[in-house]
Write a protein that holds these residues in place. Structure first.
Motif, PDB file in Angstrom:
ATOM      1  N   ASP A  12      88.259  16.056  80.417  1.00 58.56           N
ATOM      2  CA  ASP A  12      89.151  15.753  81.541  1.00 58.56           C
ATOM      3  C   ASP A  12      89.861  14.449  81.231  1.00 58.56           C
ATOM      4  N   THR A  13      91.165  14.486  81.156  1.00 55.11           N
ATOM      5  CA  THR A  13      91.876  13.257  80.817  1.00 55.11           C
ATOM      6  C   THR A  13      93.308  13.272  81.318  1.00 55.11           C
ATOM      7  N   GLY A  14      93.810  12.083  81.570  1.00 58.82           N
ATOM      8  CA  GLY A  14      95.233  11.877  81.716  1.00 58.82           C
ATOM      9  C   GLY A  14      95.830  11.657  80.336  1.00 58.82           C
ATOM     10  N   LEU A  15      97.121  11.519  80.294  1.00 62.87           N
ATOM     11  CA  LEU A  15      97.820  11.283  79.037  1.00 62.87           C
ATOM     12  C   LEU A  15      97.580   9.859  78.558  1.00 62.87           C
ATOM     13  N   PHE A  16      97.353   9.690  77.254  1.00 61.40           N
ATOM     14  CA  PHE A  16      97.269   8.352  76.684  1.00 61.40           C
ATOM     15  C   PHE A  16      97.903   8.360  75.292  1.00 61.40           C
ATOM     16  N   TYR A  17      98.544   7.250  74.957  1.00 60.40           N
ATOM     17  CA  TYR A  17      99.364   7.225  73.741  1.00 60.40           C
ATOM     18  C   TYR A  17      98.532   7.304  72.466  1.00 60.40           C
ATOM     19  N   ASP A  18      97.266   6.908  72.528  1.00 60.33           N
ATOM     20  CA  ASP A  18      96.430   6.959  71.332  1.00 60.33           C
ATOM     21  C   ASP A  18      96.141   8.379  70.865  1.00 60.33           C
ATOM     22  N   MET A  19      96.571   9.371  71.629  1.00 57.90           N
ATOM     23  CA  MET A  19      96.497  10.744  71.118  1.00 57.90           C
ATOM     24  C   MET A  19      97.268  10.865  69.805  1.00 57.90           C
ATOM     25  N   LYS A  20      98.285  10.050  69.658  1.00 54.57           N
ATOM     26  CA  LYS A  20      99.058  10.048  68.407  1.00 54.57           C
ATOM     27  C   LYS A  20      98.176   9.642  67.228  1.00 54.57           C
ATOM     28  N   LEU A  21      97.304   8.659  67.441  1.00 54.19           N
ATOM     29  CA  LEU A  21      96.379   8.239  66.386  1.00 54.19           C
ATOM     30  C   LEU A  21      95.378   9.342  66.065  1.00 54.19           C
ATOM     31  N   LEU A  22      94.907  10.030  67.097  1.00 58.40           N
ATOM     32  CA  LEU A  22      93.979  11.134  66.851  1.00 58.40           C
ATOM     33  C   LEU A  22      94.632  12.202  65.987  1.00 58.40           C
ATOM     34  N   GLY A  23      95.890  12.488  66.270  1.00 56.15           N
ATOM     35  CA  GLY A  23      96.611  13.462  65.465  1.00 56.15           C
ATOM     36  C   GLY A  23      96.791  13.016  64.033  1.00 56.15           C
ATOM     37  N   GLU A  24      97.122  11.740  63.847  1.00 61.99           N
ATOM     38  CA  GLU A  24      97.351  11.224  62.501  1.00 61.99           C
ATOM     39  C   GLU A  24      96.069  11.163  61.684  1.00 61.99           C
ATOM     40  N   LEU A  25      94.966  10.758  62.328  1.00 60.76           N
ATOM     41  CA  LEU A  25      93.715  10.562  61.603  1.00 60.76           C
ATOM     42  C   LEU A  25      92.942  11.856  61.377  1.00 60.76           C
ATOM     43  N   TYR A  26      92.947  12.749  62.366  1.00 57.98           N
ATOM     44  CA  TYR A  26      92.048  13.903  62.312  1.00 57.98           C
ATOM     45  C   TYR A  26      92.774  15.249  62.229  1.00 57.98           C
ATOM     46  N   ARG A  27      94.064  15.258  62.448  1.00 59.41           N
ATOM     47  CA  ARG A  27      94.902  16.442  62.258  1.00 59.41           C
ATOM     48  C   ARG A  27      94.259  17.725  62.794  1.00 59.41           C
ATOM     49  N   PRO A  28      94.003  17.793  64.090  1.00 60.29           N
ATOM     50  CA  PRO A  28      93.394  19.008  64.634  1.00 60.29           C
ATOM     51  C   PRO A  28      94.288  20.228  64.453  1.00 60.29           C
ATOM     52  N   ASP A  29      93.658  21.346  64.139  1.00 57.83           N
ATOM     53  CA  ASP A  29      94.384  22.608  63.998  1.00 57.83           C
ATOM     54  C   ASP A  29      94.687  23.229  65.359  1.00 57.83           C
ATOM     55  N   LEU A  30      93.882  22.858  66.348  1.00 60.04           N
ATOM     56  CA  LEU A  30      93.993  23.456  67.677  1.00 60.04           C
ATOM     57  C   LEU A  30      93.582  22.416  68.709  1.00 60.04           C
ATOM     58  N   ALA A  31      94.316  22.359  69.825  1.00 59.95           N
ATOM     59  CA  ALA A  31      93.965  21.452  70.915  1.00 59.95           C
ATOM     60  C   ALA A  31      93.681  22.250  72.180  1.00 59.95           C
ATOM     61  N   LEU A  32      92.570  21.923  72.836  1.00 57.38           N
ATOM     62  CA  LEU A  32      92.217  22.487  74.137  1.00 57.38           C
ATOM     63  C   LEU A  32      92.522  21.404  75.159  1.00 57.38           C
ATOM     64  N   LEU A  33      93.579  21.612  75.955  1.00 57.01           N
ATOM     65  CA  LEU A  33      94.096  20.547  76.810  1.00 57.01           C
ATOM     66  C   LEU A  33      94.099  20.948  78.282  1.00 57.01           C
ATOM     67  N   PRO A  34      93.666  20.031  79.164  1.00 62.67           N
ATOM     68  CA  PRO A  34      93.756  20.303  80.600  1.00 62.67           C
ATOM     69  C   PRO A  34      95.212  20.244  81.055  1.00 62.67           C
ATOM     70  N   ILE A  35      95.569  21.158  81.977  1.00 64.74           N
ATOM     71  CA  ILE A  35      96.954  21.201  82.452  1.00 64.74           C
ATOM     72  C   ILE A  35      97.043  21.255  83.980  1.00 64.74           C
ATOM     73  N   GLY A  36      95.910  21.246  84.670  1.00 68.04           N
ATOM     74  CA  GLY A  36      95.914  21.517  86.107  1.00 68.04           C
ATOM     75  C   GLY A  36      96.549  20.465  86.975  1.00 68.04           C
ATOM     76  N   GLY A  37      96.582  19.204  86.498  1.00 66.01           N
ATOM     77  CA  GLY A  37      97.096  18.130  87.316  1.00 66.01           C
ATOM     78  C   GLY A  37      96.078  17.650  88.340  1.00 66.01           C
ATOM     79  N   HIS A  38      96.464  16.691  89.154  1.00 68.58           N
ATOM     80  CA  HIS A  38      95.661  16.076  90.212  1.00 68.58           C
ATOM     81  C   HIS A  38      94.517  15.244  89.633  1.00 68.58           C
ATOM     82  N   PHE A  39      93.602  15.876  88.888  1.00 71.45           N
ATOM     83  CA  PHE A  39      92.497  15.156  88.271  1.00 71.45           C
ATOM     84  C   PHE A  39      92.741  14.880  86.779  1.00 71.45           C
TER      85      PHE A  39
END
Length: 223
Positions: free
Chosen positions: A135-162
């Protein structure tokens, strides 16, 4: 070969590299889950992102005790699980560590939790890297996660509110640089207004070429 099974809300079973990994295994009381806890065969690893009741800590403890497998999460989650008779491994947000041949990294998550800090997970096994954001809001360090770990697939919450909504989740896809995304944490409760079609629209408007893999509870997908 790897296979992802959606169990509703934020719960998934990932079978990869000969291991079974359950993310946020909320089964009991989950209106979207297609199986009962008594029918669940369990897993090798239960990755619990935080202590809120809709993310399966209690079910993970029960499965660990009754079936098998280790609960992995923030240190305080693991302590709680251990005190309640489960097998657990605690860590913190830092460098990756290995559990039964699976490389795991706890990531930041912008949320709340009664036990320790909320987290997400990057897991790598069988040549595939998967990011479960918790469960998370958006944070800019997601860019670092992408650069360092290069995930093939992301499971992301989209519901809003929480958590993130579709607009913020689309930006997360851009920051991560992933080509495939599975929406989660939507539709379970009326307050969760975000929908997969909204995510698809936001990605298209931003010119982000990423596949949205919309899974129904109980649906399997080879990765």
């Amino acid at each position: 070969m790897a296979e992802l099974i959606y169990l509703g809300h934020s719960a998934f079973l990932l079978e990869v590299g000969g291991k079974k990994i359950m993310f946020d295994p909320w089964i009991s009381g989950n209106p979207k889950c297609p199986t009962k806890l008594s029918e669940c065969e369990g897993a090798d690893i239960y990755a619990v992102s935080h202590s809120h009741s809709d993310h399966g800590l209690d079910d993970a403890i029960e499965l660990s005790k009754r079936r098998k497998g280790k609960i992995v999460g923030i240190f305080e989650i693991a302590q709680h699980a251990s005190k309640n008779g489960a097998n657990s491994i605690g860590a913190n947000i830092g460098g990756p560590f290995e559990v039964d041949g699976v490389l795991i990294k706890l990531t930041q998550a912008v949320h709340s939790s009664d036990l320790g800090a909320p987290v997400g997970f990057i897991v790598k096994a069988g040549g595939i890297s998967v990011y479960h954001a918790g469960d998370t809001g958006l944070f800019y360090d997601m860019k670092l996660l992408g650069e360092l770990y290069r995930p093939d697939l992301a499971l992301l919450p989209i519901g809003g509110h929480f958590t993130m909504d579709p607009r913020e989740a689309a930006k997360a896809v851009e920051l991560l640089g992933v080509e495939r995304v599975v929406p989660m944490h939507y539709g379970t409760f009326p307050v969760l207004y975000g929908k997969p079609e909204d995510l698809k629209k936001e990605l298209k408007e931003r010119g982000i070429k990423a596949e949205v893999i919309q899974l129904e509870p109980g649906e399997r997908r080879e990765l």
